[in-house]
Motif scaffolding. Structure first.
Motif, PDB file in Angstrom:
ATOM      1  N   PRO A 186       0.816  -1.226   0.000  1.00 27.62           N
ATOM      2  CA  PRO A 186       0.000   0.000   0.000  1.00 27.62           C
ATOM      3  C   PRO A 186       0.842   1.265   0.000  1.00 27.62           C
ATOM      4  CG  PRO A 186      -0.903  -1.585   1.551  1.00 27.62           C
ATOM      5  CD  PRO A 186       0.418  -2.136   1.106  1.00 27.62           C
ATOM      6  N   ASP A 187       1.962   1.259   0.736  1.00 25.91           N
ATOM      7  CA  ASP A 187       2.799   2.456   0.751  1.00 25.91           C
ATOM      8  C   ASP A 187       3.439   2.691  -0.606  1.00 25.91           C
ATOM      9  OD1 ASP A 187       2.134   2.911   3.341  1.00 25.91           O
ATOM     10  OD2 ASP A 187       4.025   2.191   4.207  1.00 25.91           O
ATOM     11  N   VAL A 188       3.895   1.616  -1.245  1.00 30.04           N
ATOM     12  CA  VAL A 188       4.506   1.763  -2.571  1.00 30.04           C
ATOM     13  C   VAL A 188       3.466   2.268  -3.576  1.00 30.04           C
ATOM     14  CG1 VAL A 188       5.625   0.527  -4.466  1.00 30.04           C
ATOM     15  CG2 VAL A 188       6.254   0.010  -2.098  1.00 30.04           C
ATOM     16  N   LEU A 189       2.232   1.731  -3.493  1.00 28.56           N
ATOM     17  CA  LEU A 189       1.172   2.198  -4.395  1.00 28.56           C
ATOM     18  C   LEU A 189       0.858   3.669  -4.139  1.00 28.56           C
ATOM     19  CD1 LEU A 189      -0.925   1.579  -6.555  1.00 28.56           C
ATOM     20  CD2 LEU A 189      -2.489   0.858  -4.723  1.00 28.56           C
ATOM     21  N   ARG A 190       0.890   4.076  -2.879  1.00 27.26           N
ATOM     22  CA  ARG A 190       0.646   5.494  -2.569  1.00 27.26           C
ATOM     23  C   ARG A 190       1.708   6.367  -3.205  1.00 27.26           C
ATOM     24  NH1 ARG A 190      -0.747   9.779  -2.748  1.00 27.26           N
ATOM     25  NH2 ARG A 190      -0.954  11.338  -1.090  1.00 27.26           N
ATOM     26  N   VAL A 191       2.966   5.907  -3.202  1.00 23.83           N
ATOM     27  CA  VAL A 191       4.050   6.679  -3.823  1.00 23.83           C
ATOM     28  C   VAL A 191       3.840   6.768  -5.327  1.00 23.83           C
ATOM     29  CG1 VAL A 191       6.528   6.722  -4.258  1.00 23.83           C
ATOM     30  CG2 VAL A 191       5.677   6.124  -1.987  1.00 23.83           C
ATOM     31  N   LEU A 192       3.449   5.648  -5.943  1.00 20.17           N
ATOM     32  CA  LEU A 192       3.226   5.658  -7.392  1.00 20.17           C
ATOM     33  C   LEU A 192       2.085   6.606  -7.769  1.00 20.17           C
ATOM     34  CD1 LEU A 192       3.624   1.842  -8.183  1.00 20.17           C
ATOM     35  CD2 LEU A 192       5.162   3.694  -8.876  1.00 20.17           C
ATOM     36  N   ASP A 193       0.989   6.589  -6.991  1.00 17.84           N
ATOM     37  CA  ASP A 193      -0.124   7.510  -7.266  1.00 17.84           C
ATOM     38  C   ASP A 193       0.325   8.959  -7.127  1.00 17.84           C
ATOM     39  OD1 ASP A 193      -1.862   5.464  -7.776  1.00 17.84           O
ATOM     40  OD2 ASP A 193      -2.748   5.432  -5.760  1.00 17.84           O
ATOM     41  N   HIS A 194       1.107   9.220  -6.117  1.00 19.87           N
ATOM     42  CA  HIS A 194       1.578  10.587  -5.906  1.00 19.87           C
ATOM     43  C   HIS A 194       2.447  11.045  -7.073  1.00 19.87           C
ATOM     44  CE1 HIS A 194       2.931  14.125  -3.675  1.00 19.87           C
ATOM     45  NE2 HIS A 194       4.162  13.831  -4.099  1.00 19.87           N
ATOM     46  N   MET A 195       3.310  10.160  -7.552  1.00 20.84           N
ATOM     47  CA  MET A 195       4.182  10.534  -8.664  1.00 20.84           C
ATOM     48  C   MET A 195       3.381  10.722  -9.954  1.00 20.84           C
ATOM     49  SD  MET A 195       7.429   8.042  -7.838  1.00 20.84           S
ATOM     50  CE  MET A 195       8.444   8.723  -9.140  1.00 20.84           C
ATOM     51  N   GLU A 196       2.343   9.871 -10.156  1.00 24.28           N
ATOM     52  CA  GLU A 196       1.496  10.039 -11.347  1.00 24.28           C
ATOM     53  C   GLU A 196       0.727  11.353 -11.274  1.00 24.28           C
ATOM     54  OE1 GLU A 196      -2.200   7.873 -13.734  1.00 24.28           O
ATOM     55  OE2 GLU A 196      -1.385   6.961 -11.905  1.00 24.28           O
ATOM     56  N   LEU A 197       0.198  11.667 -10.088  1.00 24.69           N
ATOM     57  CA  LEU A 197      -0.550  12.913  -9.921  1.00 24.69           C
ATOM     58  C   LEU A 197       0.347  14.113 -10.177  1.00 24.69           C
ATOM     59  CD1 LEU A 197      -3.155  14.364  -9.102  1.00 24.69           C
ATOM     60  CD2 LEU A 197      -2.439  14.168  -6.708  1.00 24.69           C
ATOM     61  N   THR A 198       1.585  14.030  -9.693  1.00 23.54           N
ATOM     62  CA  THR A 198       2.517  15.140  -9.905  1.00 23.54           C
ATOM     63  C   THR A 198       2.826  15.316 -11.386  1.00 23.54           C
ATOM     64  OG1 THR A 198       3.496  14.742  -7.726  1.00 23.54           O
ATOM     65  CG2 THR A 198       4.786  16.033  -9.291  1.00 23.54           C
ATOM     66  N   GLU A 199       3.007  14.193 -12.073  1.00 24.13           N
ATOM     67  CA  GLU A 199       3.302  14.267 -13.506  1.00 24.13           C
ATOM     68  C   GLU A 199       2.127  14.859 -14.277  1.00 24.13           C
ATOM     69  OE1 GLU A 199       4.537  11.281 -17.212  1.00 24.13           O
ATOM     70  OE2 GLU A 199       4.179  10.489 -15.194  1.00 24.13           O
ATOM     71  N   ARG A 200       0.920  14.411 -13.940  1.00 23.44           N
ATOM     72  CA  ARG A 200      -0.255  14.936 -14.649  1.00 23.44           C
ATOM     73  C   ARG A 200      -0.463  16.421 -14.345  1.00 23.44           C
ATOM     74  NH1 ARG A 200      -3.443  11.309 -17.219  1.00 23.44           N
ATOM     75  NH2 ARG A 200      -3.195   9.085 -16.715  1.00 23.44           N
ATOM     76  N   LEU A 201      -0.230  16.821 -13.113  1.00 19.86           N
ATOM     77  CA  LEU A 201      -0.375  18.238 -12.782  1.00 19.86           C
ATOM     78  C   LEU A 201       0.580  19.091 -13.602  1.00 19.86           C
ATOM     79  CD1 LEU A 201      -0.848  18.203  -8.887  1.00 19.86           C
ATOM     80  CD2 LEU A 201      -2.502  18.939 -10.615  1.00 19.86           C
ATOM     81  N   GLY A 202       1.757  18.576 -13.846  1.00 18.80           N
ATOM     82  CA  GLY A 202       2.691  19.325 -14.681  1.00 18.80           C
ATOM     83  C   GLY A 202       2.160  19.501 -16.092  1.00 18.80           C
ATOM     84  N   ARG A 203       1.619  18.416 -16.661  1.00 14.64           N
ATOM     85  CA  ARG A 203       1.062  18.534 -18.010  1.00 14.64           C
ATOM     86  C   ARG A 203      -0.171  19.437 -18.022  1.00 14.64           C
ATOM     87  NH1 ARG A 203       1.889  12.755 -18.292  1.00 14.64           N
ATOM     88  NH2 ARG A 203      -0.377  12.437 -18.212  1.00 14.64           N
ATOM     89  N   ILE A 204      -0.966  19.374 -16.953  1.00  8.01           N
ATOM     90  CA  ILE A 204      -2.174  20.216 -16.880  1.00  8.01           C
ATOM     91  C   ILE A 204      -1.796  21.689 -16.859  1.00  8.01           C
ATOM     92  CG2 ILE A 204      -4.086  20.884 -15.368  1.00  8.01           C
ATOM     93  CD1 ILE A 204      -4.275  17.915 -14.544  1.00  8.01           C
ATOM     94  N   VAL A 205      -0.810  22.035 -16.075  1.00  3.63           N
ATOM     95  CA  VAL A 205      -0.382  23.435 -16.000  1.00  3.63           C
ATOM     96  C   VAL A 205       0.101  23.916 -17.361  1.00  3.63           C
ATOM     97  CG1 VAL A 205       1.314  24.997 -14.986  1.00  3.63           C
ATOM     98  CG2 VAL A 205       0.133  23.334 -13.537  1.00  3.63           C
TER      99      VAL A 205
END
Length: 633
Positions: free
Chosen positions: A342-361
């Motif tokens: 679960p912790d590793v999955l949380r890290v992966l979600d966080h990194m995906e969200l960060t990447e998408r936020l960059g593209r969104i901006v």
């Protein structure tokens, strides 16, 4: 005899309690010589009081007697030369003594009251006294008994007679259309505006009806459906002031500018909003340093290893754990190193969200859209982008369908504003049709309304409404509708007046004829004078609100029990003939004196050198004719 309020009957004389008022009535009737007549009057008054309808004249007498013994300043005394008339006195007081008044003076006073619209009951002990007064009055509004018509209907008849006009009487026989038979004013106004519209050749309000009138019904229905969608989607965006960037982006999208960026950004925003919503309660993720380029691949391999049943070991670590260990040392999930799935999955979600936020901006900057300031702004942004995308698709469909409505179609939709105008024109046509169709509907309305006037006496307002429909004049039609409403009220009142006058004519034909003629010259004089003996009157008291004034002749010779006549009307005039000496106390006059009744004294003026005498004038001042004072002054 003490008929006034005593210490035990203060509340009765003030009329504050029904039972105590009946005690007061008993005390008035105690001295009756004609016990049978007085007993019947007392019984009728008792029934009326117990029914909750206290005779106002009787109540006012009781109140006046109560005030005469209360510790209050005495009533203002009038000088003997005050020119108060009988009519004016009746407007301000309930008890009046008309002193030294012969039959002619009484007849003049009663005539003045009748001319003022009062219902007067003149009563006396003998027919001779009544005949002496009645002979000096004009016939027509004098009757032997009050009309056998409910007082409510009689009051309504007097009101209708007073307000009747020649125009209202001319309504008799007219057939006015009911309100629901008239086309609504708003519909007529809209159709009239559409029927006379003359726009530019390229104006949507003019071109669209002409095009749609030549299109097959199925195709027209399809275009109408698209126009309805466009209107709904544009309304959902709000106004330009409320949503400036949405409208600007929509204008770009309908011309395919920023389409690829919009689609990509919209997808990123939707996915990021989903991740942010699902992980809204997850522990925070932080980094202690930069991660290697292959960090995501290493974390994915390690997550798959853990999910497939692998376990982290302190010794003899598997390759997936050894490879990811440098990455895990630089990551913290709630201040701990991520070692569980679960912790590793949380890290992966966080990194995906960060990447998408960059593209969104980056995408928002390219499209001119305000970038989200954090995960909480993602869901509202996704909703607004979805609305813009739906509106762009609807406008695009409308542009395509309008372009191919006809081979020679001059209509185009170059921008969003044009799309809104064309959609509105299409929907307006769907609801109301073209100018020719609007004119046809108005003509049909006029024909149907005109048919209602065939073979009947038609009101001029009816013709005006029909003519206004044919002229496409909505303002004139509205005025005609309002006039027809007033005409219906006049006709209703006229029918009611005729009905009530017929009922009055059945019981008092002379009075009905006199009232019917009065509207020509005096619309406020619908009074009457009823002459009836006191015994007859007390034996059968009229219903409440049947009379306004009771005039008692020969009051100087009457006893206290005749004060029960105050139950006949709210006001009483006690008449004392010239040279008529009052009986000893207690008497009707002595009680009125105690109640501070207003005294109007008719007496001859000082003789002039020529010997001319000015007679008493009850309707107003005539030199120094009448002297007014307070009874008992």
């Amino acid at each position: 005899m003490d008929v006034g309020p005593g210490s035990a009957h203060d509340r009765a004389s003030a009329g504050e309690d029904a039972e105590d008022l009946l005690v007061f009535v008993d005390r008035l009737a105690a001295a009756a010589q004609d016990e049978a007549t007085t007993a019947r009057a007392k019984e009728q008054i008792g029934r009326t009081v117990r029914a909750g309808s206290t005779p106002p004249g009787l109540r006012r007498l009781a109140e006046a007697l109560a005030a005469s013994v209360a510790e209050v300043p005495p009533a203002q005394r009038h000088p003997v030369d005050d020119p108060t008339s009988v009519v004016a006195a009746m407007r301000g007081t309930a008890l009046v003594v008309l002193d030294e008044a012969g039959p002619s003076a009484v007849a003049a006073a009663v005539s003045a009251l009748v001319a003022d619209g009062r219902r007067v009951v003149v009563t006396a002990e003998t027919d001779a006294e009544l005949d002496a007064v009645r002979s000096d009055m004009a016939t027509g509004r004098t009757v032997d008994a009050l009309p056998d018509v409910p007082h409510g209907e009689l009051r309504e008849l007097r009101r209708l007679l007073a307000t009747s006009t020649a125009a209202a009487r001319a309504r008799a026989g007219q057939d006015l259309p009911p309100a629901d038979a008239l086309p609504p004013v708003d519909d007529v106004r809209r159709l009239s505006r559409q029927a006379v519209q003359a726009g530019r050749p390229d104006d949507a309000g003019t071109v669209v009806p002409a095009l749609l009138s030549r299109v097959e019904p199925d195709r027209r229905e399809a275009v109408t459906s698209i126009a309805r969608c466009v209107t709904v989607r544009l309304d959902a965006l709000g106004t330009r002031r409320q949503s400036p960037w949405e409208w600007e982006l929509l204008g770009h999208l309908i011309h395919t500018r920023h389409r690829a960026v919009f689609d990509r950004t919209h997808e990123d925003v939707a996915q990021a909003a989903t991740i942010a919503h699902q992980r809204r309660d997850a522990p925070p993720v932080s980094f202690l340093g930069p991660l290697p380029a292959d960090a995501v691949d290493l974390l994915c391999n390690y997550y798959e290893f853990l999910e497939s049943g692998g376990r982290a070991r302190a010794y003899f670590r598997p390759s997936a754990q050894r490879d990811v260990q440098p990455v895990l040392r630089r990551i913290r999930v709630a201040d701990r190193e991520p070692v569980t799935a679960p912790d590793v999955l949380r890290v992966l979600d966080h990194m995906e969200l960060t990447e998408r936020l960059g593209r969104i901006v980056a995408g928002c900057a390219e499209m001119g859209v305000p970038a989200p300031r954090g995960p909480l702004d993602l869901a509202p942004l996704a909703e607004r982008l979805a609305l813009v995308g739906a509106a762009a698709r609807s406008v695009g469909s409308l542009r395509h369908d309008v372009l191919f409505l006809a081979a020679d179609s001059p209509l185009s939709v170059p921008d969003v504003d044009s799309a809104a105008r064309v959609s509105a024109a299409i929907l307006d046509y769907e609801e109301h049709g073209s100018a020719a169709e609007a004119a046809h509907k108005l003509d049909t309305m006029a024909d149907r309304l005109a048919e209602r006037a065939a073979g009947t006496v038609t009101a001029p307002e009816h013709h005006q409404a029909v003519a206004a429909l044919r002229r496409r004049d909505a303002d004139a039609y509205e005025q005609a509708v309002d006039a027809l409403g007033a005409a219906r009220r006049e006709l209703r009142d006229e029918v009611r007046r005729t009905t009530l006058l017929g009922r009055l004519r059945a019981t008092a034909p002379a009075l009905a004829a006199a009232w019917d003629e009065l509207h020509e010259h005096d619309s406020g004089a619908y009074g009457l004078a009823c002459f009836v003996r006191s015994q007859t009157l007390l034996g059968a008291l009229p219903a409440p609100d049947s009379a306004d004034v009771v005039v008692v002749l020969g009051a100087a010779q009457l006893g206290v029990e005749r004060l029960l006549l105050t139950a006949v009307a709210p006001r009483m005039i006690a008449v004392v003939a010239p040279d008529d000496q009052p009986e000893g106390s207690p008497s009707l006059l002595s009680v009125l004196q105690r109640a501070s009744a207003l005294l109007i004294q008719g007496r001859p003026a000082e003789p002039s050198p020529a010997g001319r005498v000015v007679q008493f004038h009850p309707g107003g001042r005539a030199g120094a004719v009448s002297a007014v004072g307070q009874a008992g002054a």
